[in-house]
Design a protein around this motif. Structure first.
Motif, short mmCIF file in Angstrom:
data_model
loop_
_atom_site.label_atom_id
_atom_site.label_comp_id
_atom_site.label_asym_id
_atom_site.label_seq_id
_atom_site.Cartn_x
_atom_site.Cartn_y
_atom_site.Cartn_z
N SER A 475 0.82 -1.20 0.00
CA SER A 475 0.00 0.00 0.00
C SER A 475 0.86 1.26 0.00
O SER A 475 0.44 2.29 -0.51
N ASP A 476 2.06 1.17 0.59
CA ASP A 476 2.97 2.31 0.65
C ASP A 476 4.41 1.80 0.51
O ASP A 476 4.69 0.64 0.82
N ALA A 477 5.28 2.69 0.04
CA ALA A 477 6.70 2.34 -0.09
C ALA A 477 7.54 3.53 0.34
O ALA A 477 7.14 4.68 0.16
N VAL A 478 8.69 3.23 0.93
CA VAL A 478 9.61 4.29 1.35
C VAL A 478 10.99 3.99 0.79
O VAL A 478 11.36 2.83 0.57
N GLY A 479 11.74 5.06 0.51
CA GLY A 479 13.10 4.92 0.02
C GLY A 479 14.07 5.61 0.94
O GLY A 479 13.75 6.66 1.53
N LEU A 495 6.37 1.59 13.14
CA LEU A 495 5.75 2.88 12.89
C LEU A 495 4.22 2.75 12.93
O LEU A 495 3.68 1.66 12.70
N PRO A 496 3.51 3.83 13.21
CA PRO A 496 2.05 3.77 13.34
C PRO A 496 1.38 3.23 12.07
O PRO A 496 1.68 3.68 10.96
N GLY A 497 0.49 2.27 12.25
CA GLY A 497 -0.30 1.76 11.14
C GLY A 497 0.35 0.67 10.32
O GLY A 497 -0.30 0.05 9.48
N VAL A 498 1.65 0.41 10.49
CA VAL A 498 2.35 -0.58 9.67
C VAL A 498 2.15 -1.97 10.26
O VAL A 498 2.48 -2.21 11.42
N PHE A 499 1.57 -2.87 9.49
CA PHE A 499 1.44 -4.24 9.99
C PHE A 499 2.15 -5.24 9.08
O PHE A 499 2.05 -6.45 9.29
N ALA A 500 2.89 -4.78 8.08
CA ALA A 500 3.76 -5.65 7.29
C ALA A 500 4.79 -4.78 6.58
O ALA A 500 4.47 -3.69 6.10
N ALA A 501 6.04 -5.26 6.53
CA ALA A 501 7.12 -4.52 5.86
C ALA A 501 8.13 -5.51 5.31
O ALA A 501 8.49 -6.49 5.99
N GLU A 502 8.57 -5.27 4.09
CA GLU A 502 9.57 -6.13 3.46
C GLU A 502 10.69 -5.27 2.88
O GLU A 502 10.42 -4.26 2.23
N PRO A 503 11.95 -5.65 3.12
CA PRO A 503 13.08 -4.85 2.61
C PRO A 503 13.26 -5.03 1.11
O PRO A 503 12.87 -6.05 0.52
N GLY A 614 15.31 0.42 0.60
CA GLY A 614 13.94 0.87 0.80
C GLY A 614 13.10 -0.26 1.35
O GLY A 614 13.60 -1.35 1.64
N ALA A 615 11.83 0.02 1.53
CA ALA A 615 10.93 -0.99 2.07
C ALA A 615 9.54 -0.81 1.48
O ALA A 615 9.13 0.31 1.15
N GLN A 616 8.85 -1.92 1.34
CA GLN A 616 7.46 -1.91 0.89
C GLN A 616 6.59 -2.33 2.06
O GLN A 616 6.92 -3.28 2.78
N LEU A 617 5.47 -1.62 2.23
CA LEU A 617 4.69 -1.74 3.46
C LEU A 617 3.22 -1.94 3.19
O LEU A 617 2.70 -1.58 2.12
N LEU A 618 2.56 -2.50 4.19
CA LEU A 618 1.11 -2.48 4.26
C LEU A 618 0.75 -1.59 5.45
O LEU A 618 1.15 -1.87 6.58
N VAL A 619 0.02 -0.52 5.16
CA VAL A 619 -0.33 0.46 6.19
C VAL A 619 -1.84 0.54 6.31
O VAL A 619 -2.55 0.60 5.30
N LEU A 623 -4.82 4.87 9.66
CA LEU A 623 -3.67 5.38 10.39
C LEU A 623 -2.61 5.96 9.45
O LEU A 623 -1.48 6.23 9.86
N ARG A 624 -2.99 6.15 8.20
CA ARG A 624 -2.01 6.60 7.22
C ARG A 624 -1.48 8.01 7.54
O ARG A 624 -0.32 8.31 7.32
N GLY A 625 -2.35 8.87 8.05
CA GLY A 625 -1.90 10.22 8.41
C GLY A 625 -0.81 10.19 9.46
O GLY A 625 0.20 10.90 9.36
N ARG A 626 -1.01 9.37 10.51
CA ARG A 626 0.01 9.26 11.56
C ARG A 626 1.29 8.65 11.01
O ARG A 626 2.40 9.05 11.39
N PHE A 627 1.16 7.68 10.09
CA PHE A 627 2.33 7.07 9.49
C PHE A 627 3.14 8.10 8.71
O PHE A 627 4.38 8.17 8.83
N TYR A 628 2.48 8.93 7.93
CA TYR A 628 3.19 9.93 7.14
C TYR A 628 3.90 10.95 8.04
O TYR A 628 5.03 11.37 7.75
N ARG A 629 3.25 11.35 9.11
CA ARG A 629 3.90 12.30 10.02
C ARG A 629 5.12 11.68 10.69
O ARG A 629 6.12 12.36 10.94
#
Length: 790
Positions: A475-479, A495-503, A614-619, A623-629
């Motif tokens: 749903s979201d990705a970070v670099g 981080l808030p709202g993240v329930f899965a993350a893969e490098p 980077g990482a790929q996430l399920l958010v 809670l996406r607003g809190r995750f972005y902040r």
């Protein structure tokens, strides 16, 4: 023109009597001319804007990136044979909160040269002013970002670069040759509101980036005749000790490459469509004039008996065809100019030039006009040639009566198994096989154009589903600004709202095989990854096999390799290793040239340990607003993407753009169907009006007479459907190849909806022609028709 002239009078009378048939043929010619004018005019306008902007801003020929190179290196780079100028700068990225946006924007901050007139890739001021060179808190912003994010002059923004906050005030809006088109990280489509590019005085960027006396990007202006390959090789050699990545030429610069692909597509449109219209128009002119010549054989004989030459006798018919061509050319020029202006309005949403004005391409118009008139004259000449070569005595004789005999239907289906009206339809088709064949070919061409263009919408739906819901399920990705230890992913998971993350480990590379070379991106994934997977043609996940690589089908095609072959992989990041690896499988990846391998193997190859870029996430959506902040406060995170935003923007921009193009194609294809159907039916009515009147006297109803006349059109339309479907699929396959780009390949996907749309438009065009001709039967003057001598 002297009205008293007999031949001129005849021409005017024929034009008025055949006005609707002339209009239908002229419409086809207008469509062909308009496509040519539209495509070449848009191409001319884009190229003029591109050349003017590139020249004014001194757009570079070669680009390179390093981690940190001392300014003293610029002298060595400037001495490379073929380099006229080297312009070194600092460019850093970070996240930035923009008022009104939920997701943080990506901010690229670029240093301005001390002497703005001496640098390359100069910005063009659109509003406001340039920053004060002595100021540490002023910057100019890319105008596209300001417009999309609703940022105004005087607004203050803050981004985090390398752990340091950089706060600045926007004092100007600019355009840049490097960012005429700005794609988002996870899609080649623009996302202007989340792609901020800023230019600030070098001291301010140096302080924020911690690169005093250094640079990390450099652009080159090459001397005329310089070897680009040699310059690239030498730049890589000099920057290698400073973390230099592979230098690349202008043709590989993202913004420029996208614009060049668009120019290529315009050329393709101009080459494919107009010939179809002109061929069909020439065939219709041939049919109409053939019927006219046959009906006026006696008049032609009289003209020759009074001393007119063959050319003079043929002149009215040739001039009739020429008039049809001229009417179509004038209409096509006007329509093409309007369409070209409409296309330019659409391009303004993609390509940001200081000036992008419509331009009418007169050479293209003259070329299309000449071809159109010649096509009409050719169709007329073939019809007139035989009649005018007859002697006056023969020409003035009544035409030989038609020979009636049992046809194929009578032999195959004797008796009363088929009603008499239907037998009349089939017998008349058997009498004129050439006309029937030309009509079927014209109708099939119309349906082919419809089917070949409507596949786009189904293809986009399939592509979005495949790329963003099956292959990439995050749903979201970070670099990260720099590679980080793999264990840092556990911090991301908290981080808030993240329930899965893969490098993920991404590296730039060159892939070589069979004497060919392509630039591509290597994506290192976990073998058991679920948020991004390489899929085969059946949509099944492809497992990694040892040190092997999985290539996208497009990349494998460019390199002419298959599973089991070996390729040379030259990584251009980090230690820049080079290794030969086996190809284990091909992935159905429509987003460009991709290489997939196990992250552990990629890290081992680069000797970097367990790291990720980077990482790929399920958010959780709520809670996406809190995750972005939260990620805004993490200096190492410099990029953030949202799948929902990407898909939404994709649909908004791409599908809307193609909807405009496809609307044109539907209209053009319907014009072919209408023109062919109307002229065929109108000719049939002219030939059979006496027969139909006789049938009316014998007791046939108007409905039965209409069925006899228009039933032929129905049969020919049905016969054209399978040919049109086959031709449409072939055209769609050709368009997929013609419009494929490095960053996007359209899958060839025909859906029931696309077939239904094509067949509906096809049927409506034929029905309209049938109604216009069929209503004449209700107004048939039986006495006048039966008196007419055929």
């Amino acid at each position: 023109m002297v009205i008293g002239n007999m031949l001129d009078r005849k021409l005017l009378r024929d034009l008025w009597r055949l006005k609707w048939q002339v209009f239908a043929i002229a419409l086809l010619i207008a469509c062909g001319v308009s496509v040519t004018v539209m495509a070449f005019s848009a191409q001319k306008a884009l190229m003029a804007a591109q050349d003017r902007f590139y020249e004014d801003t001194r757009f570079a020929d070669v680009f390179a990136v390093a981690v940190r190179a001392p300014m003293s290196t610029v002298a060595d780079l400037s001495r490379i044979d073929g380099v006229a100028m080297a312009d070194a700068r600092i460019m850093e990225s970070g996240l930035m909160q923009v008022p009104g946006l939920t997701r943080p924007a990506i901010a690229r901050v670029i240093s301005l040269p001390r002497d703005e007139t001496a640098g390359l890739n100069r910005v063009r001021l659109s509003q406001g002013r340039m920053p004060d060179p002595a100021s540490l808190d002023e910057a100019v912003a890319l105008k596209t970002f300001m417009d999309a994010a609703k940022v105004k002059l005087g607004d203050r923004l803050t981004t985090v670069i390398g752990g340091r906050a950089f706060s600045f005030r926007i004092v100007g809006a600019v355009l840049s040759p490097e960012y005429v088109f700005v794609p988002s990280p996870e899609s080649f489509m623009p996302d202007d509101a989340h792609q901020g590019v800023f230019w600030a005085p070098r001291p301010a960027v140096e302080r924020s980036a911690g690169l005093n006396g250094a640079f990390n990007v450099v652009a080159f202006d090459l001397a005329p005749g310089a070897s680009v390959a040699h310059v690239l090789q030498q730049v890589d050699r000099i920057l290698a000790p400073y973390g230099g990545r592979a230098a690349y030429a202008r043709e590989d610069q993202v913004s420029h490459a996208f614009l060049e692909a668009e120019l290529k597509e315009l050329s393709t449109s101009a080459a494919v469509l107009p010939p179809v219209f002109l061929i069909v128009a020439a065939a219709l002119v041939h049919l109409v004039v053939s019927r006219l010549v046959e009906a006026e054989r006696e008049q032609i004989g009289l003209l020759k008996a009074f001393g007119y030459s063959d050319y003079q006798a043929a002149q009215p018919y040739l001039r009739l065809a020429g008039a049809v061509g001229v009417v179509g050319v004038i209409g096509g020029g006007l329509l093409g100019g309007w369409l070209g202006a409409a296309i330019m309005e659409q391009y303004r949403a993609y390509f940001r030039f200081p000036v992008l004005d419509p331009a009418f391409d007169w050479p293209a118009f003259l070329m299309a006009s000449t071809a159109s008139v010649l096509a009409a004259l050719a169709g007329s000449a073939m019809a007139v040639r035989a009649a005018v070569r007859l002697s006056p005595a023969v020409a003035m004789q009544p035409p030989r009566p038609a020979v009636y005999r049992q046809g194929l239907l009578d032999r195959l289906v004797p008796g009363r198994a088929i009603d008499q009206a239907s037998r009349m339809i089939v017998r008349n088709l058997e009498r004129f096989p050439l006309r029937a064949g030309l009509t079927v070919a014209g109708l099939a061409a119309s349906l082919s154009l419809l089917v070949g263009s409507q596949f786009v919408f189904g293809s986009f739906d399939y592509l979005v589903d495949h790329a963003y819901y099956r292959a990439q399920r995050w749903s979201d990705a970070v670099g990260f600004a720099e590679v980080r230890a793999g264990r840092s992913i556990s911090e991301i998971r908290r981080l808030p709202g993240v329930f899965a993350a893969e490098p993920l480990r991404v590296a730039a590379a060159r892939l070589k095989a069979n004497g060919r070379e392509e630039r591509a991106r290597v994506t290192g994934m976990e073998p058991d990854a679920t948020l991004q997977r390489a899929l085969d043609r059946q949509g099944r996940p492809i497992p990694f096999q040892g040190r092997g690589v999985i290539l996208s089908a497009a990349l494998a095609g460019r390199l002419d390799v298959a599973p089991g072959d070996s390729v040379r992989l030259d990584i251009t990041d980090g230690a820049a290793p080079s290794v030969v690896l086996p190809v284990t499988a091909l992935a159905e990846d429509f987003s460009g040239y991709s290489i997939y391998m196990a992250r552990a193997e990629l890290n081992r190859l680069m000797a970097e340990g367990d790291v990720a870029s980077g990482a790929q996430l399920l958010v959780a959506p709520d809670l996406r607003g809190r995750f972005y902040r939260a990620i805004e406060a993490i200096p190492q995170i410099v990029a953030a993407s949202s799948r929902d935003d990407t898909v939404s923007n994709w649909r908004k921009v791409m599908i809307e753009a193609f909807r405009v193009s496809m609307t044109f194609y539907v209209g053009f294809a319907a014009a072919i169907a209408f023109g062919v159907a109307y002229n065929t039916s109108r000719i049939a009515l002219s030939e059979r009006s006496r027969d139909l009147a006789t049938l009316r006297v014998l007791g046939f109803s108007r409905r039965e007479c209409a069925y006899i006349l228009l039933g032929e059109l129905l049969v020919l339309g049905l016969a054209a459907i399978p040919l049109g479907l086959l031709g449409g699929n072939a055209l769609a396959s050709g368009l997929v190849t013609a419009y494929s780009r490095d960053e996007l390949r359209l899958p060839l996907t025909q859906t029931p909806a696309s077939y239904a749309m094509s067949l509906s438009a096809f049927a409506v065009a034929i029905l309209l022609a049938a109604v216009l001709v069929g209503r004449r039967i209700w107004g048939l003057d039986l006495v006048a028709v039966l008196k007419t001598r055929e």
